[in-house]
Design a protein around this motif. Structure first.
Motif, PDB file in Angstrom:
ATOM      1  N   ILE A  10       0.818  -1.215   0.000  1.00 43.99           N
ATOM      2  CA  ILE A  10       0.000   0.000   0.000  1.00 43.99           C
ATOM      3  C   ILE A  10       0.850   1.263   0.000  1.00 43.99           C
ATOM      4  O   ILE A  10       0.369   2.326  -0.379  1.00 43.99           O
ATOM      5  CB  ILE A  10      -1.033   0.023   1.140  1.00 43.99           C
ATOM      6  CG1 ILE A  10      -0.361   0.141   2.496  1.00 43.99           C
ATOM      7  CG2 ILE A  10      -1.955  -1.173   1.065  1.00 43.99           C
ATOM      8  CD1 ILE A  10      -1.340   0.410   3.622  1.00 43.99           C
ATOM      9  N   ILE A  13       0.965   2.492  -3.627  1.00 41.11           N
ATOM     10  CA  ILE A  13      -0.300   2.761  -4.303  1.00 41.11           C
ATOM     11  C   ILE A  13      -0.557   4.270  -4.290  1.00 41.11           C
ATOM     12  O   ILE A  13      -0.439   4.907  -3.250  1.00 41.11           O
ATOM     13  CB  ILE A  13      -1.461   2.012  -3.605  1.00 41.11           C
ATOM     14  CG1 ILE A  13      -1.263   0.505  -3.724  1.00 41.11           C
ATOM     15  CG2 ILE A  13      -2.808   2.430  -4.171  1.00 41.11           C
ATOM     16  CD1 ILE A  13      -2.271  -0.303  -2.937  1.00 41.11           C
ATOM     17  N   PRO A  14      -0.936   4.850  -5.441  1.00 38.80           N
ATOM     18  CA  PRO A  14      -1.165   6.293  -5.474  1.00 38.80           C
ATOM     19  C   PRO A  14      -2.482   6.720  -4.824  1.00 38.80           C
ATOM     20  O   PRO A  14      -2.702   7.910  -4.616  1.00 38.80           O
ATOM     21  CB  PRO A  14      -1.170   6.622  -6.975  1.00 38.80           C
ATOM     22  CG  PRO A  14      -1.566   5.353  -7.632  1.00 38.80           C
ATOM     23  CD  PRO A  14      -1.023   4.247  -6.762  1.00 38.80           C
ATOM     24  N   ASP A  15      -3.344   5.769  -4.493  1.00 37.83           N
ATOM     25  CA  ASP A  15      -4.596   6.087  -3.810  1.00 37.83           C
ATOM     26  C   ASP A  15      -4.346   6.217  -2.311  1.00 37.83           C
ATOM     27  O   ASP A  15      -3.209   6.319  -1.888  1.00 37.83           O
ATOM     28  CB  ASP A  15      -5.633   5.001  -4.093  1.00 37.83           C
ATOM     29  CG  ASP A  15      -6.001   4.926  -5.567  1.00 37.83           C
ATOM     30  OD1 ASP A  15      -6.109   5.988  -6.206  1.00 37.83           O
ATOM     31  OD2 ASP A  15      -6.153   3.807  -6.074  1.00 37.83           O
ATOM     32  N   ALA A  16      -5.405   6.179  -1.523  1.00 42.90           N
ATOM     33  CA  ALA A  16      -5.294   6.340  -0.075  1.00 42.90           C
ATOM     34  C   ALA A  16      -5.882   5.131   0.650  1.00 42.90           C
ATOM     35  O   ALA A  16      -6.900   5.229   1.329  1.00 42.90           O
ATOM     36  CB  ALA A  16      -5.993   7.625   0.362  1.00 42.90           C
ATOM     37  N   PRO A  17      -5.247   3.950   0.510  1.00 45.88           N
ATOM     38  CA  PRO A  17      -5.803   2.750   1.141  1.00 45.88           C
ATOM     39  C   PRO A  17      -5.592   2.722   2.648  1.00 45.88           C
ATOM     40  O   PRO A  17      -4.617   3.256   3.177  1.00 45.88           O
ATOM     41  CB  PRO A  17      -5.016   1.617   0.478  1.00 45.88           C
ATOM     42  CG  PRO A  17      -3.699   2.236   0.155  1.00 45.88           C
ATOM     43  CD  PRO A  17      -4.011   3.661  -0.209  1.00 45.88           C
ATOM     44  N   ASN A  30      -1.317   4.325   4.051  1.00 48.61           N
ATOM     45  CA  ASN A  30      -0.173   4.943   3.395  1.00 48.61           C
ATOM     46  C   ASN A  30      -0.175   6.457   3.618  1.00 48.61           C
ATOM     47  O   ASN A  30      -1.090   7.017   4.238  1.00 48.61           O
ATOM     48  CB  ASN A  30      -0.090   4.560   1.913  1.00 48.61           C
ATOM     49  CG  ASN A  30      -1.119   5.235   1.033  1.00 48.61           C
ATOM     50  OD1 ASN A  30      -1.901   6.064   1.469  1.00 48.61           O
ATOM     51  ND2 ASN A  30      -1.127   4.868  -0.232  1.00 48.61           N
ATOM     52  N   ASN A  32      -0.714   8.878   1.592  1.00 46.87           N
ATOM     53  CA  ASN A  32      -1.852   9.572   0.998  1.00 46.87           C
ATOM     54  C   ASN A  32      -3.091   9.495   1.883  1.00 46.87           C
ATOM     55  O   ASN A  32      -3.844  10.464   1.983  1.00 46.87           O
ATOM     56  CB  ASN A  32      -2.146   9.008  -0.392  1.00 46.87           C
ATOM     57  CG  ASN A  32      -1.028   9.296  -1.359  1.00 46.87           C
ATOM     58  OD1 ASN A  32      -0.323  10.287  -1.234  1.00 46.87           O
ATOM     59  ND2 ASN A  32      -0.835   8.427  -2.331  1.00 46.87           N
ATOM     60  N   ALA A  33      -3.309   8.360   2.519  1.00 46.57           N
ATOM     61  CA  ALA A  33      -4.426   8.233   3.452  1.00 46.57           C
ATOM     62  C   ALA A  33      -4.222   9.161   4.641  1.00 46.57           C
ATOM     63  O   ALA A  33      -5.159   9.816   5.100  1.00 46.57           O
ATOM     64  CB  ALA A  33      -4.564   6.790   3.926  1.00 46.57           C
ATOM     65  N   LEU A  36      -5.026  12.659   3.616  1.00 49.26           N
ATOM     66  CA  LEU A  36      -6.463  12.820   3.434  1.00 49.26           C
ATOM     67  C   LEU A  36      -7.156  13.130   4.757  1.00 49.26           C
ATOM     68  O   LEU A  36      -8.094  13.929   4.813  1.00 49.26           O
ATOM     69  CB  LEU A  36      -7.048  11.549   2.811  1.00 49.26           C
ATOM     70  CG  LEU A  36      -8.538  11.536   2.529  1.00 49.26           C
ATOM     71  CD1 LEU A  36      -8.887  12.539   1.434  1.00 49.26           C
ATOM     72  CD2 LEU A  36      -8.977  10.147   2.113  1.00 49.26           C
TER      73      LEU A  36
END
Length: 67
Positions: A10, A13-17, A30, A32-33, A36
């Motif tokens: 994770i 990963i460019p998302d926010a898992p 991660n 990004n999460a 957020l």
């Protein structure tokens, strides 16, 4: 899958898992999460997922979380 492997996966990963256990405790997230939710990864890990959800939406949100 081992938690260290999941954390590595994770992290790229460019998302926010966010990964949770069956008690809905965050066990991995991660950067990004963390951004957020205006936090850092160390703060997110160990809190319950419900902490991040508006109180009025907690019950509805629980129906959509996959384990």
């Amino acid at each position: 899958m081992k938690l260290d492997n999941a954390r590595w996966m994770i992290s790229v990963i460019p998302d926010a898992p966010i990964l949770i256990d069956q008690a809905r405790t965050i066990i991995a997230a991660n950067h990004n999460a963390a951004e957020l939710f205006y936090n850092n990864v160390a703060v997110l890990e160990g809190i319950t997922l419900d902490t991040l959800i508006p109180q009025a939406s907690v019950t509805a949100h629980r129906r959509y979380v996959a384990f």
